[in-house]
Write a protein that holds these residues in place. Structure first.
Motif, PDB file in Angstrom:
ATOM      1  N   GLN A  31       0.820  -1.210   0.000  1.00  0.00           N
ATOM      2  CA  GLN A  31       0.000   0.000   0.000  1.00  0.00           C
ATOM      3  C   GLN A  31       0.856   1.262   0.000  1.00  0.00           C
ATOM      4  OE1 GLN A  31      -4.016  -0.277   0.306  1.00  0.00           O
ATOM      5  NE2 GLN A  31      -2.825  -1.695  -0.973  1.00  0.00           N
ATOM      6  N   ARG A  53      -0.664   4.839   8.172  1.00  0.00           N
ATOM      7  CA  ARG A  53      -1.472   3.658   8.456  1.00  0.00           C
ATOM      8  C   ARG A  53      -2.882   4.104   8.882  1.00  0.00           C
ATOM      9  NH1 ARG A  53      -0.381  -1.522   9.770  1.00  0.00           N
ATOM     10  NH2 ARG A  53       1.850  -1.069   9.671  1.00  0.00           N
ATOM     11  N   PRO A  54      -3.926   3.481   8.345  1.00  0.00           N
ATOM     12  CA  PRO A  54      -5.291   3.848   8.750  1.00  0.00           C
ATOM     13  C   PRO A  54      -5.471   3.709  10.260  1.00  0.00           C
ATOM     14  CG  PRO A  54      -5.311   2.378   6.848  1.00  0.00           C
ATOM     15  CD  PRO A  54      -3.901   2.402   7.348  1.00  0.00           C
ATOM     16  N   GLU A  55      -6.292   4.560  10.827  1.00  0.00           N
ATOM     17  CA  GLU A  55      -6.525   4.507  12.270  1.00  0.00           C
ATOM     18  C   GLU A  55      -7.062   3.148  12.700  1.00  0.00           C
ATOM     19  OE1 GLU A  55      -8.928   7.675  13.676  1.00  0.00           O
ATOM     20  OE2 GLU A  55      -7.600   9.265  12.944  1.00  0.00           O
ATOM     21  N   CYS A  56      -7.830   2.512  11.823  1.00  0.00           N
ATOM     22  CA  CYS A  56      -8.394   1.200  12.166  1.00  0.00           C
ATOM     23  C   CYS A  56      -7.341   0.098  12.042  1.00  0.00           C
ATOM     24  CB  CYS A  56      -9.585   0.880  11.272  1.00  0.00           C
ATOM     25  SG  CYS A  56      -9.147   0.589   9.538  1.00  0.00           S
ATOM     26  N   SER A  60     -11.176  -2.460   9.236  1.00  0.00           N
ATOM     27  CA  SER A  60     -12.354  -2.249   8.393  1.00  0.00           C
ATOM     28  C   SER A  60     -12.363  -3.175   7.172  1.00  0.00           C
ATOM     29  CB  SER A  60     -12.408  -0.791   7.930  1.00  0.00           C
ATOM     30  OG  SER A  60     -11.292  -0.483   7.113  1.00  0.00           O
ATOM     31  N   TRP A  61     -11.247  -3.819   6.903  1.00  0.00           N
ATOM     32  CA  TRP A  61     -11.182  -4.726   5.763  1.00  0.00           C
ATOM     33  C   TRP A  61     -11.921  -6.023   6.100  1.00  0.00           C
ATOM     34  CZ3 TRP A  61      -6.298  -5.008   2.291  1.00  0.00           C
ATOM     35  CH2 TRP A  61      -5.843  -3.714   2.001  1.00  0.00           C
ATOM     36  N   TRP A 110       1.768  -0.404   4.853  1.00  0.00           N
ATOM     37  CA  TRP A 110       1.939   1.011   5.220  1.00  0.00           C
ATOM     38  C   TRP A 110       3.213   1.208   6.051  1.00  0.00           C
ATOM     39  CZ3 TRP A 110      -2.862  -1.393   6.736  1.00  0.00           C
ATOM     40  CH2 TRP A 110      -3.876  -1.250   5.797  1.00  0.00           C
TER      41      TRP A 110
END
Length: 211
Positions: A31, A53-56, A60-61, A110
């Motif tokens: 990514q 990096r996404p907060e989740c 969420s994936w 990430w």
């Protein structure tokens, strides 16, 4: 940037092609976005953007999205094993094990160090098999510098793409196929996207400066 051990000139055409192939494969998996690159005879340069990096952290994936994503780097047999393992955890309602399964892959995304590590390791394994050798291939851990957007990124990009010209290998960077600029002018989609992003950055900077 990273160099071959003892700075030996061992990266020929086939080796450079394989390095680019692995770089692009793990770019998609990790990514990240490679803006440009250049693979020389004994070293390489990569200008890469690493999104936050996404907060989740990937929570969420869905399982199916993660498995589809893993097919970028794994073959059918390995994917069958991974699908069975994760579905087995879900059937047992073992969310802890399923979460650990998912997290071991998200931890590699990430992340600049993980991206460079996996590209260099996979290339080393391929190179050693091809040349029937053992041992370390790369001189040391990769060297990196933080580059700001705008003029600094364009300057570094130009430096990378002009490597083969400075080395006397070609008289025009577009003639060197194992670089971002050369690949972009040759019609390679991913390389053209990187060049386009760089041009957009330059246009945005000029517009900001005119206000």
């Amino acid at each position: 940037m990273s160099r071959i051990v003892n700075r030996e000139f061992v990266l020929k055409g086939e080796e450079r092609e394989q390095f680019v192939l692995l770089m692009r494969r793990y770019e998609r998996f990790s990514q990240v976005k490679v803006w440009t690159y250049c693979v020389m005879s004994n070293h390489f340069h990569i200008l890469v953007e690493v999104p936050a990096r996404p907060e989740c952290g990937g929570a969420s994936w869905s399982d199916e999205r993660l498995l589809d994503h893993l097919s970028v780097i794994y073959g059918e047999r390995k994917m069958a094993d991974l699908r069975w393992e994760l579905s087995h955890y879900r059937e047992q309602n073992n969310d802890v094990a399923a979460g650990a399964f998912r997290q071991k892959f998200f931890a590699r995304m990430w992340n600049l160090s993980e991206f460079m590590k996996i590209v260099k390791q996979c290339f080393s394994q391929w190179f050693n098999r091809k040349h029937e050798r053992r041992g370390v291939l790369w001189e040391e851990r990769f060297k990196s510098e933080l580059v700001e957007d705008g003029h600094a990124a364009r300057r570094v990009s130009a430096y990378i793409d002009l490597n083969p010209v400075r080395a006397g290998m070609v008289d025009d960077p577009k003639k060197y196929r194992w670089s971002g600029y050369g690949a972009a002018t040759g019609g390679v989609k991913e390389a053209r996207e990187g060049l386009w992003l760089m041009m957009c950055e330059e246009t945005a900077t000029r517009m900001d400066g005119s206000r």
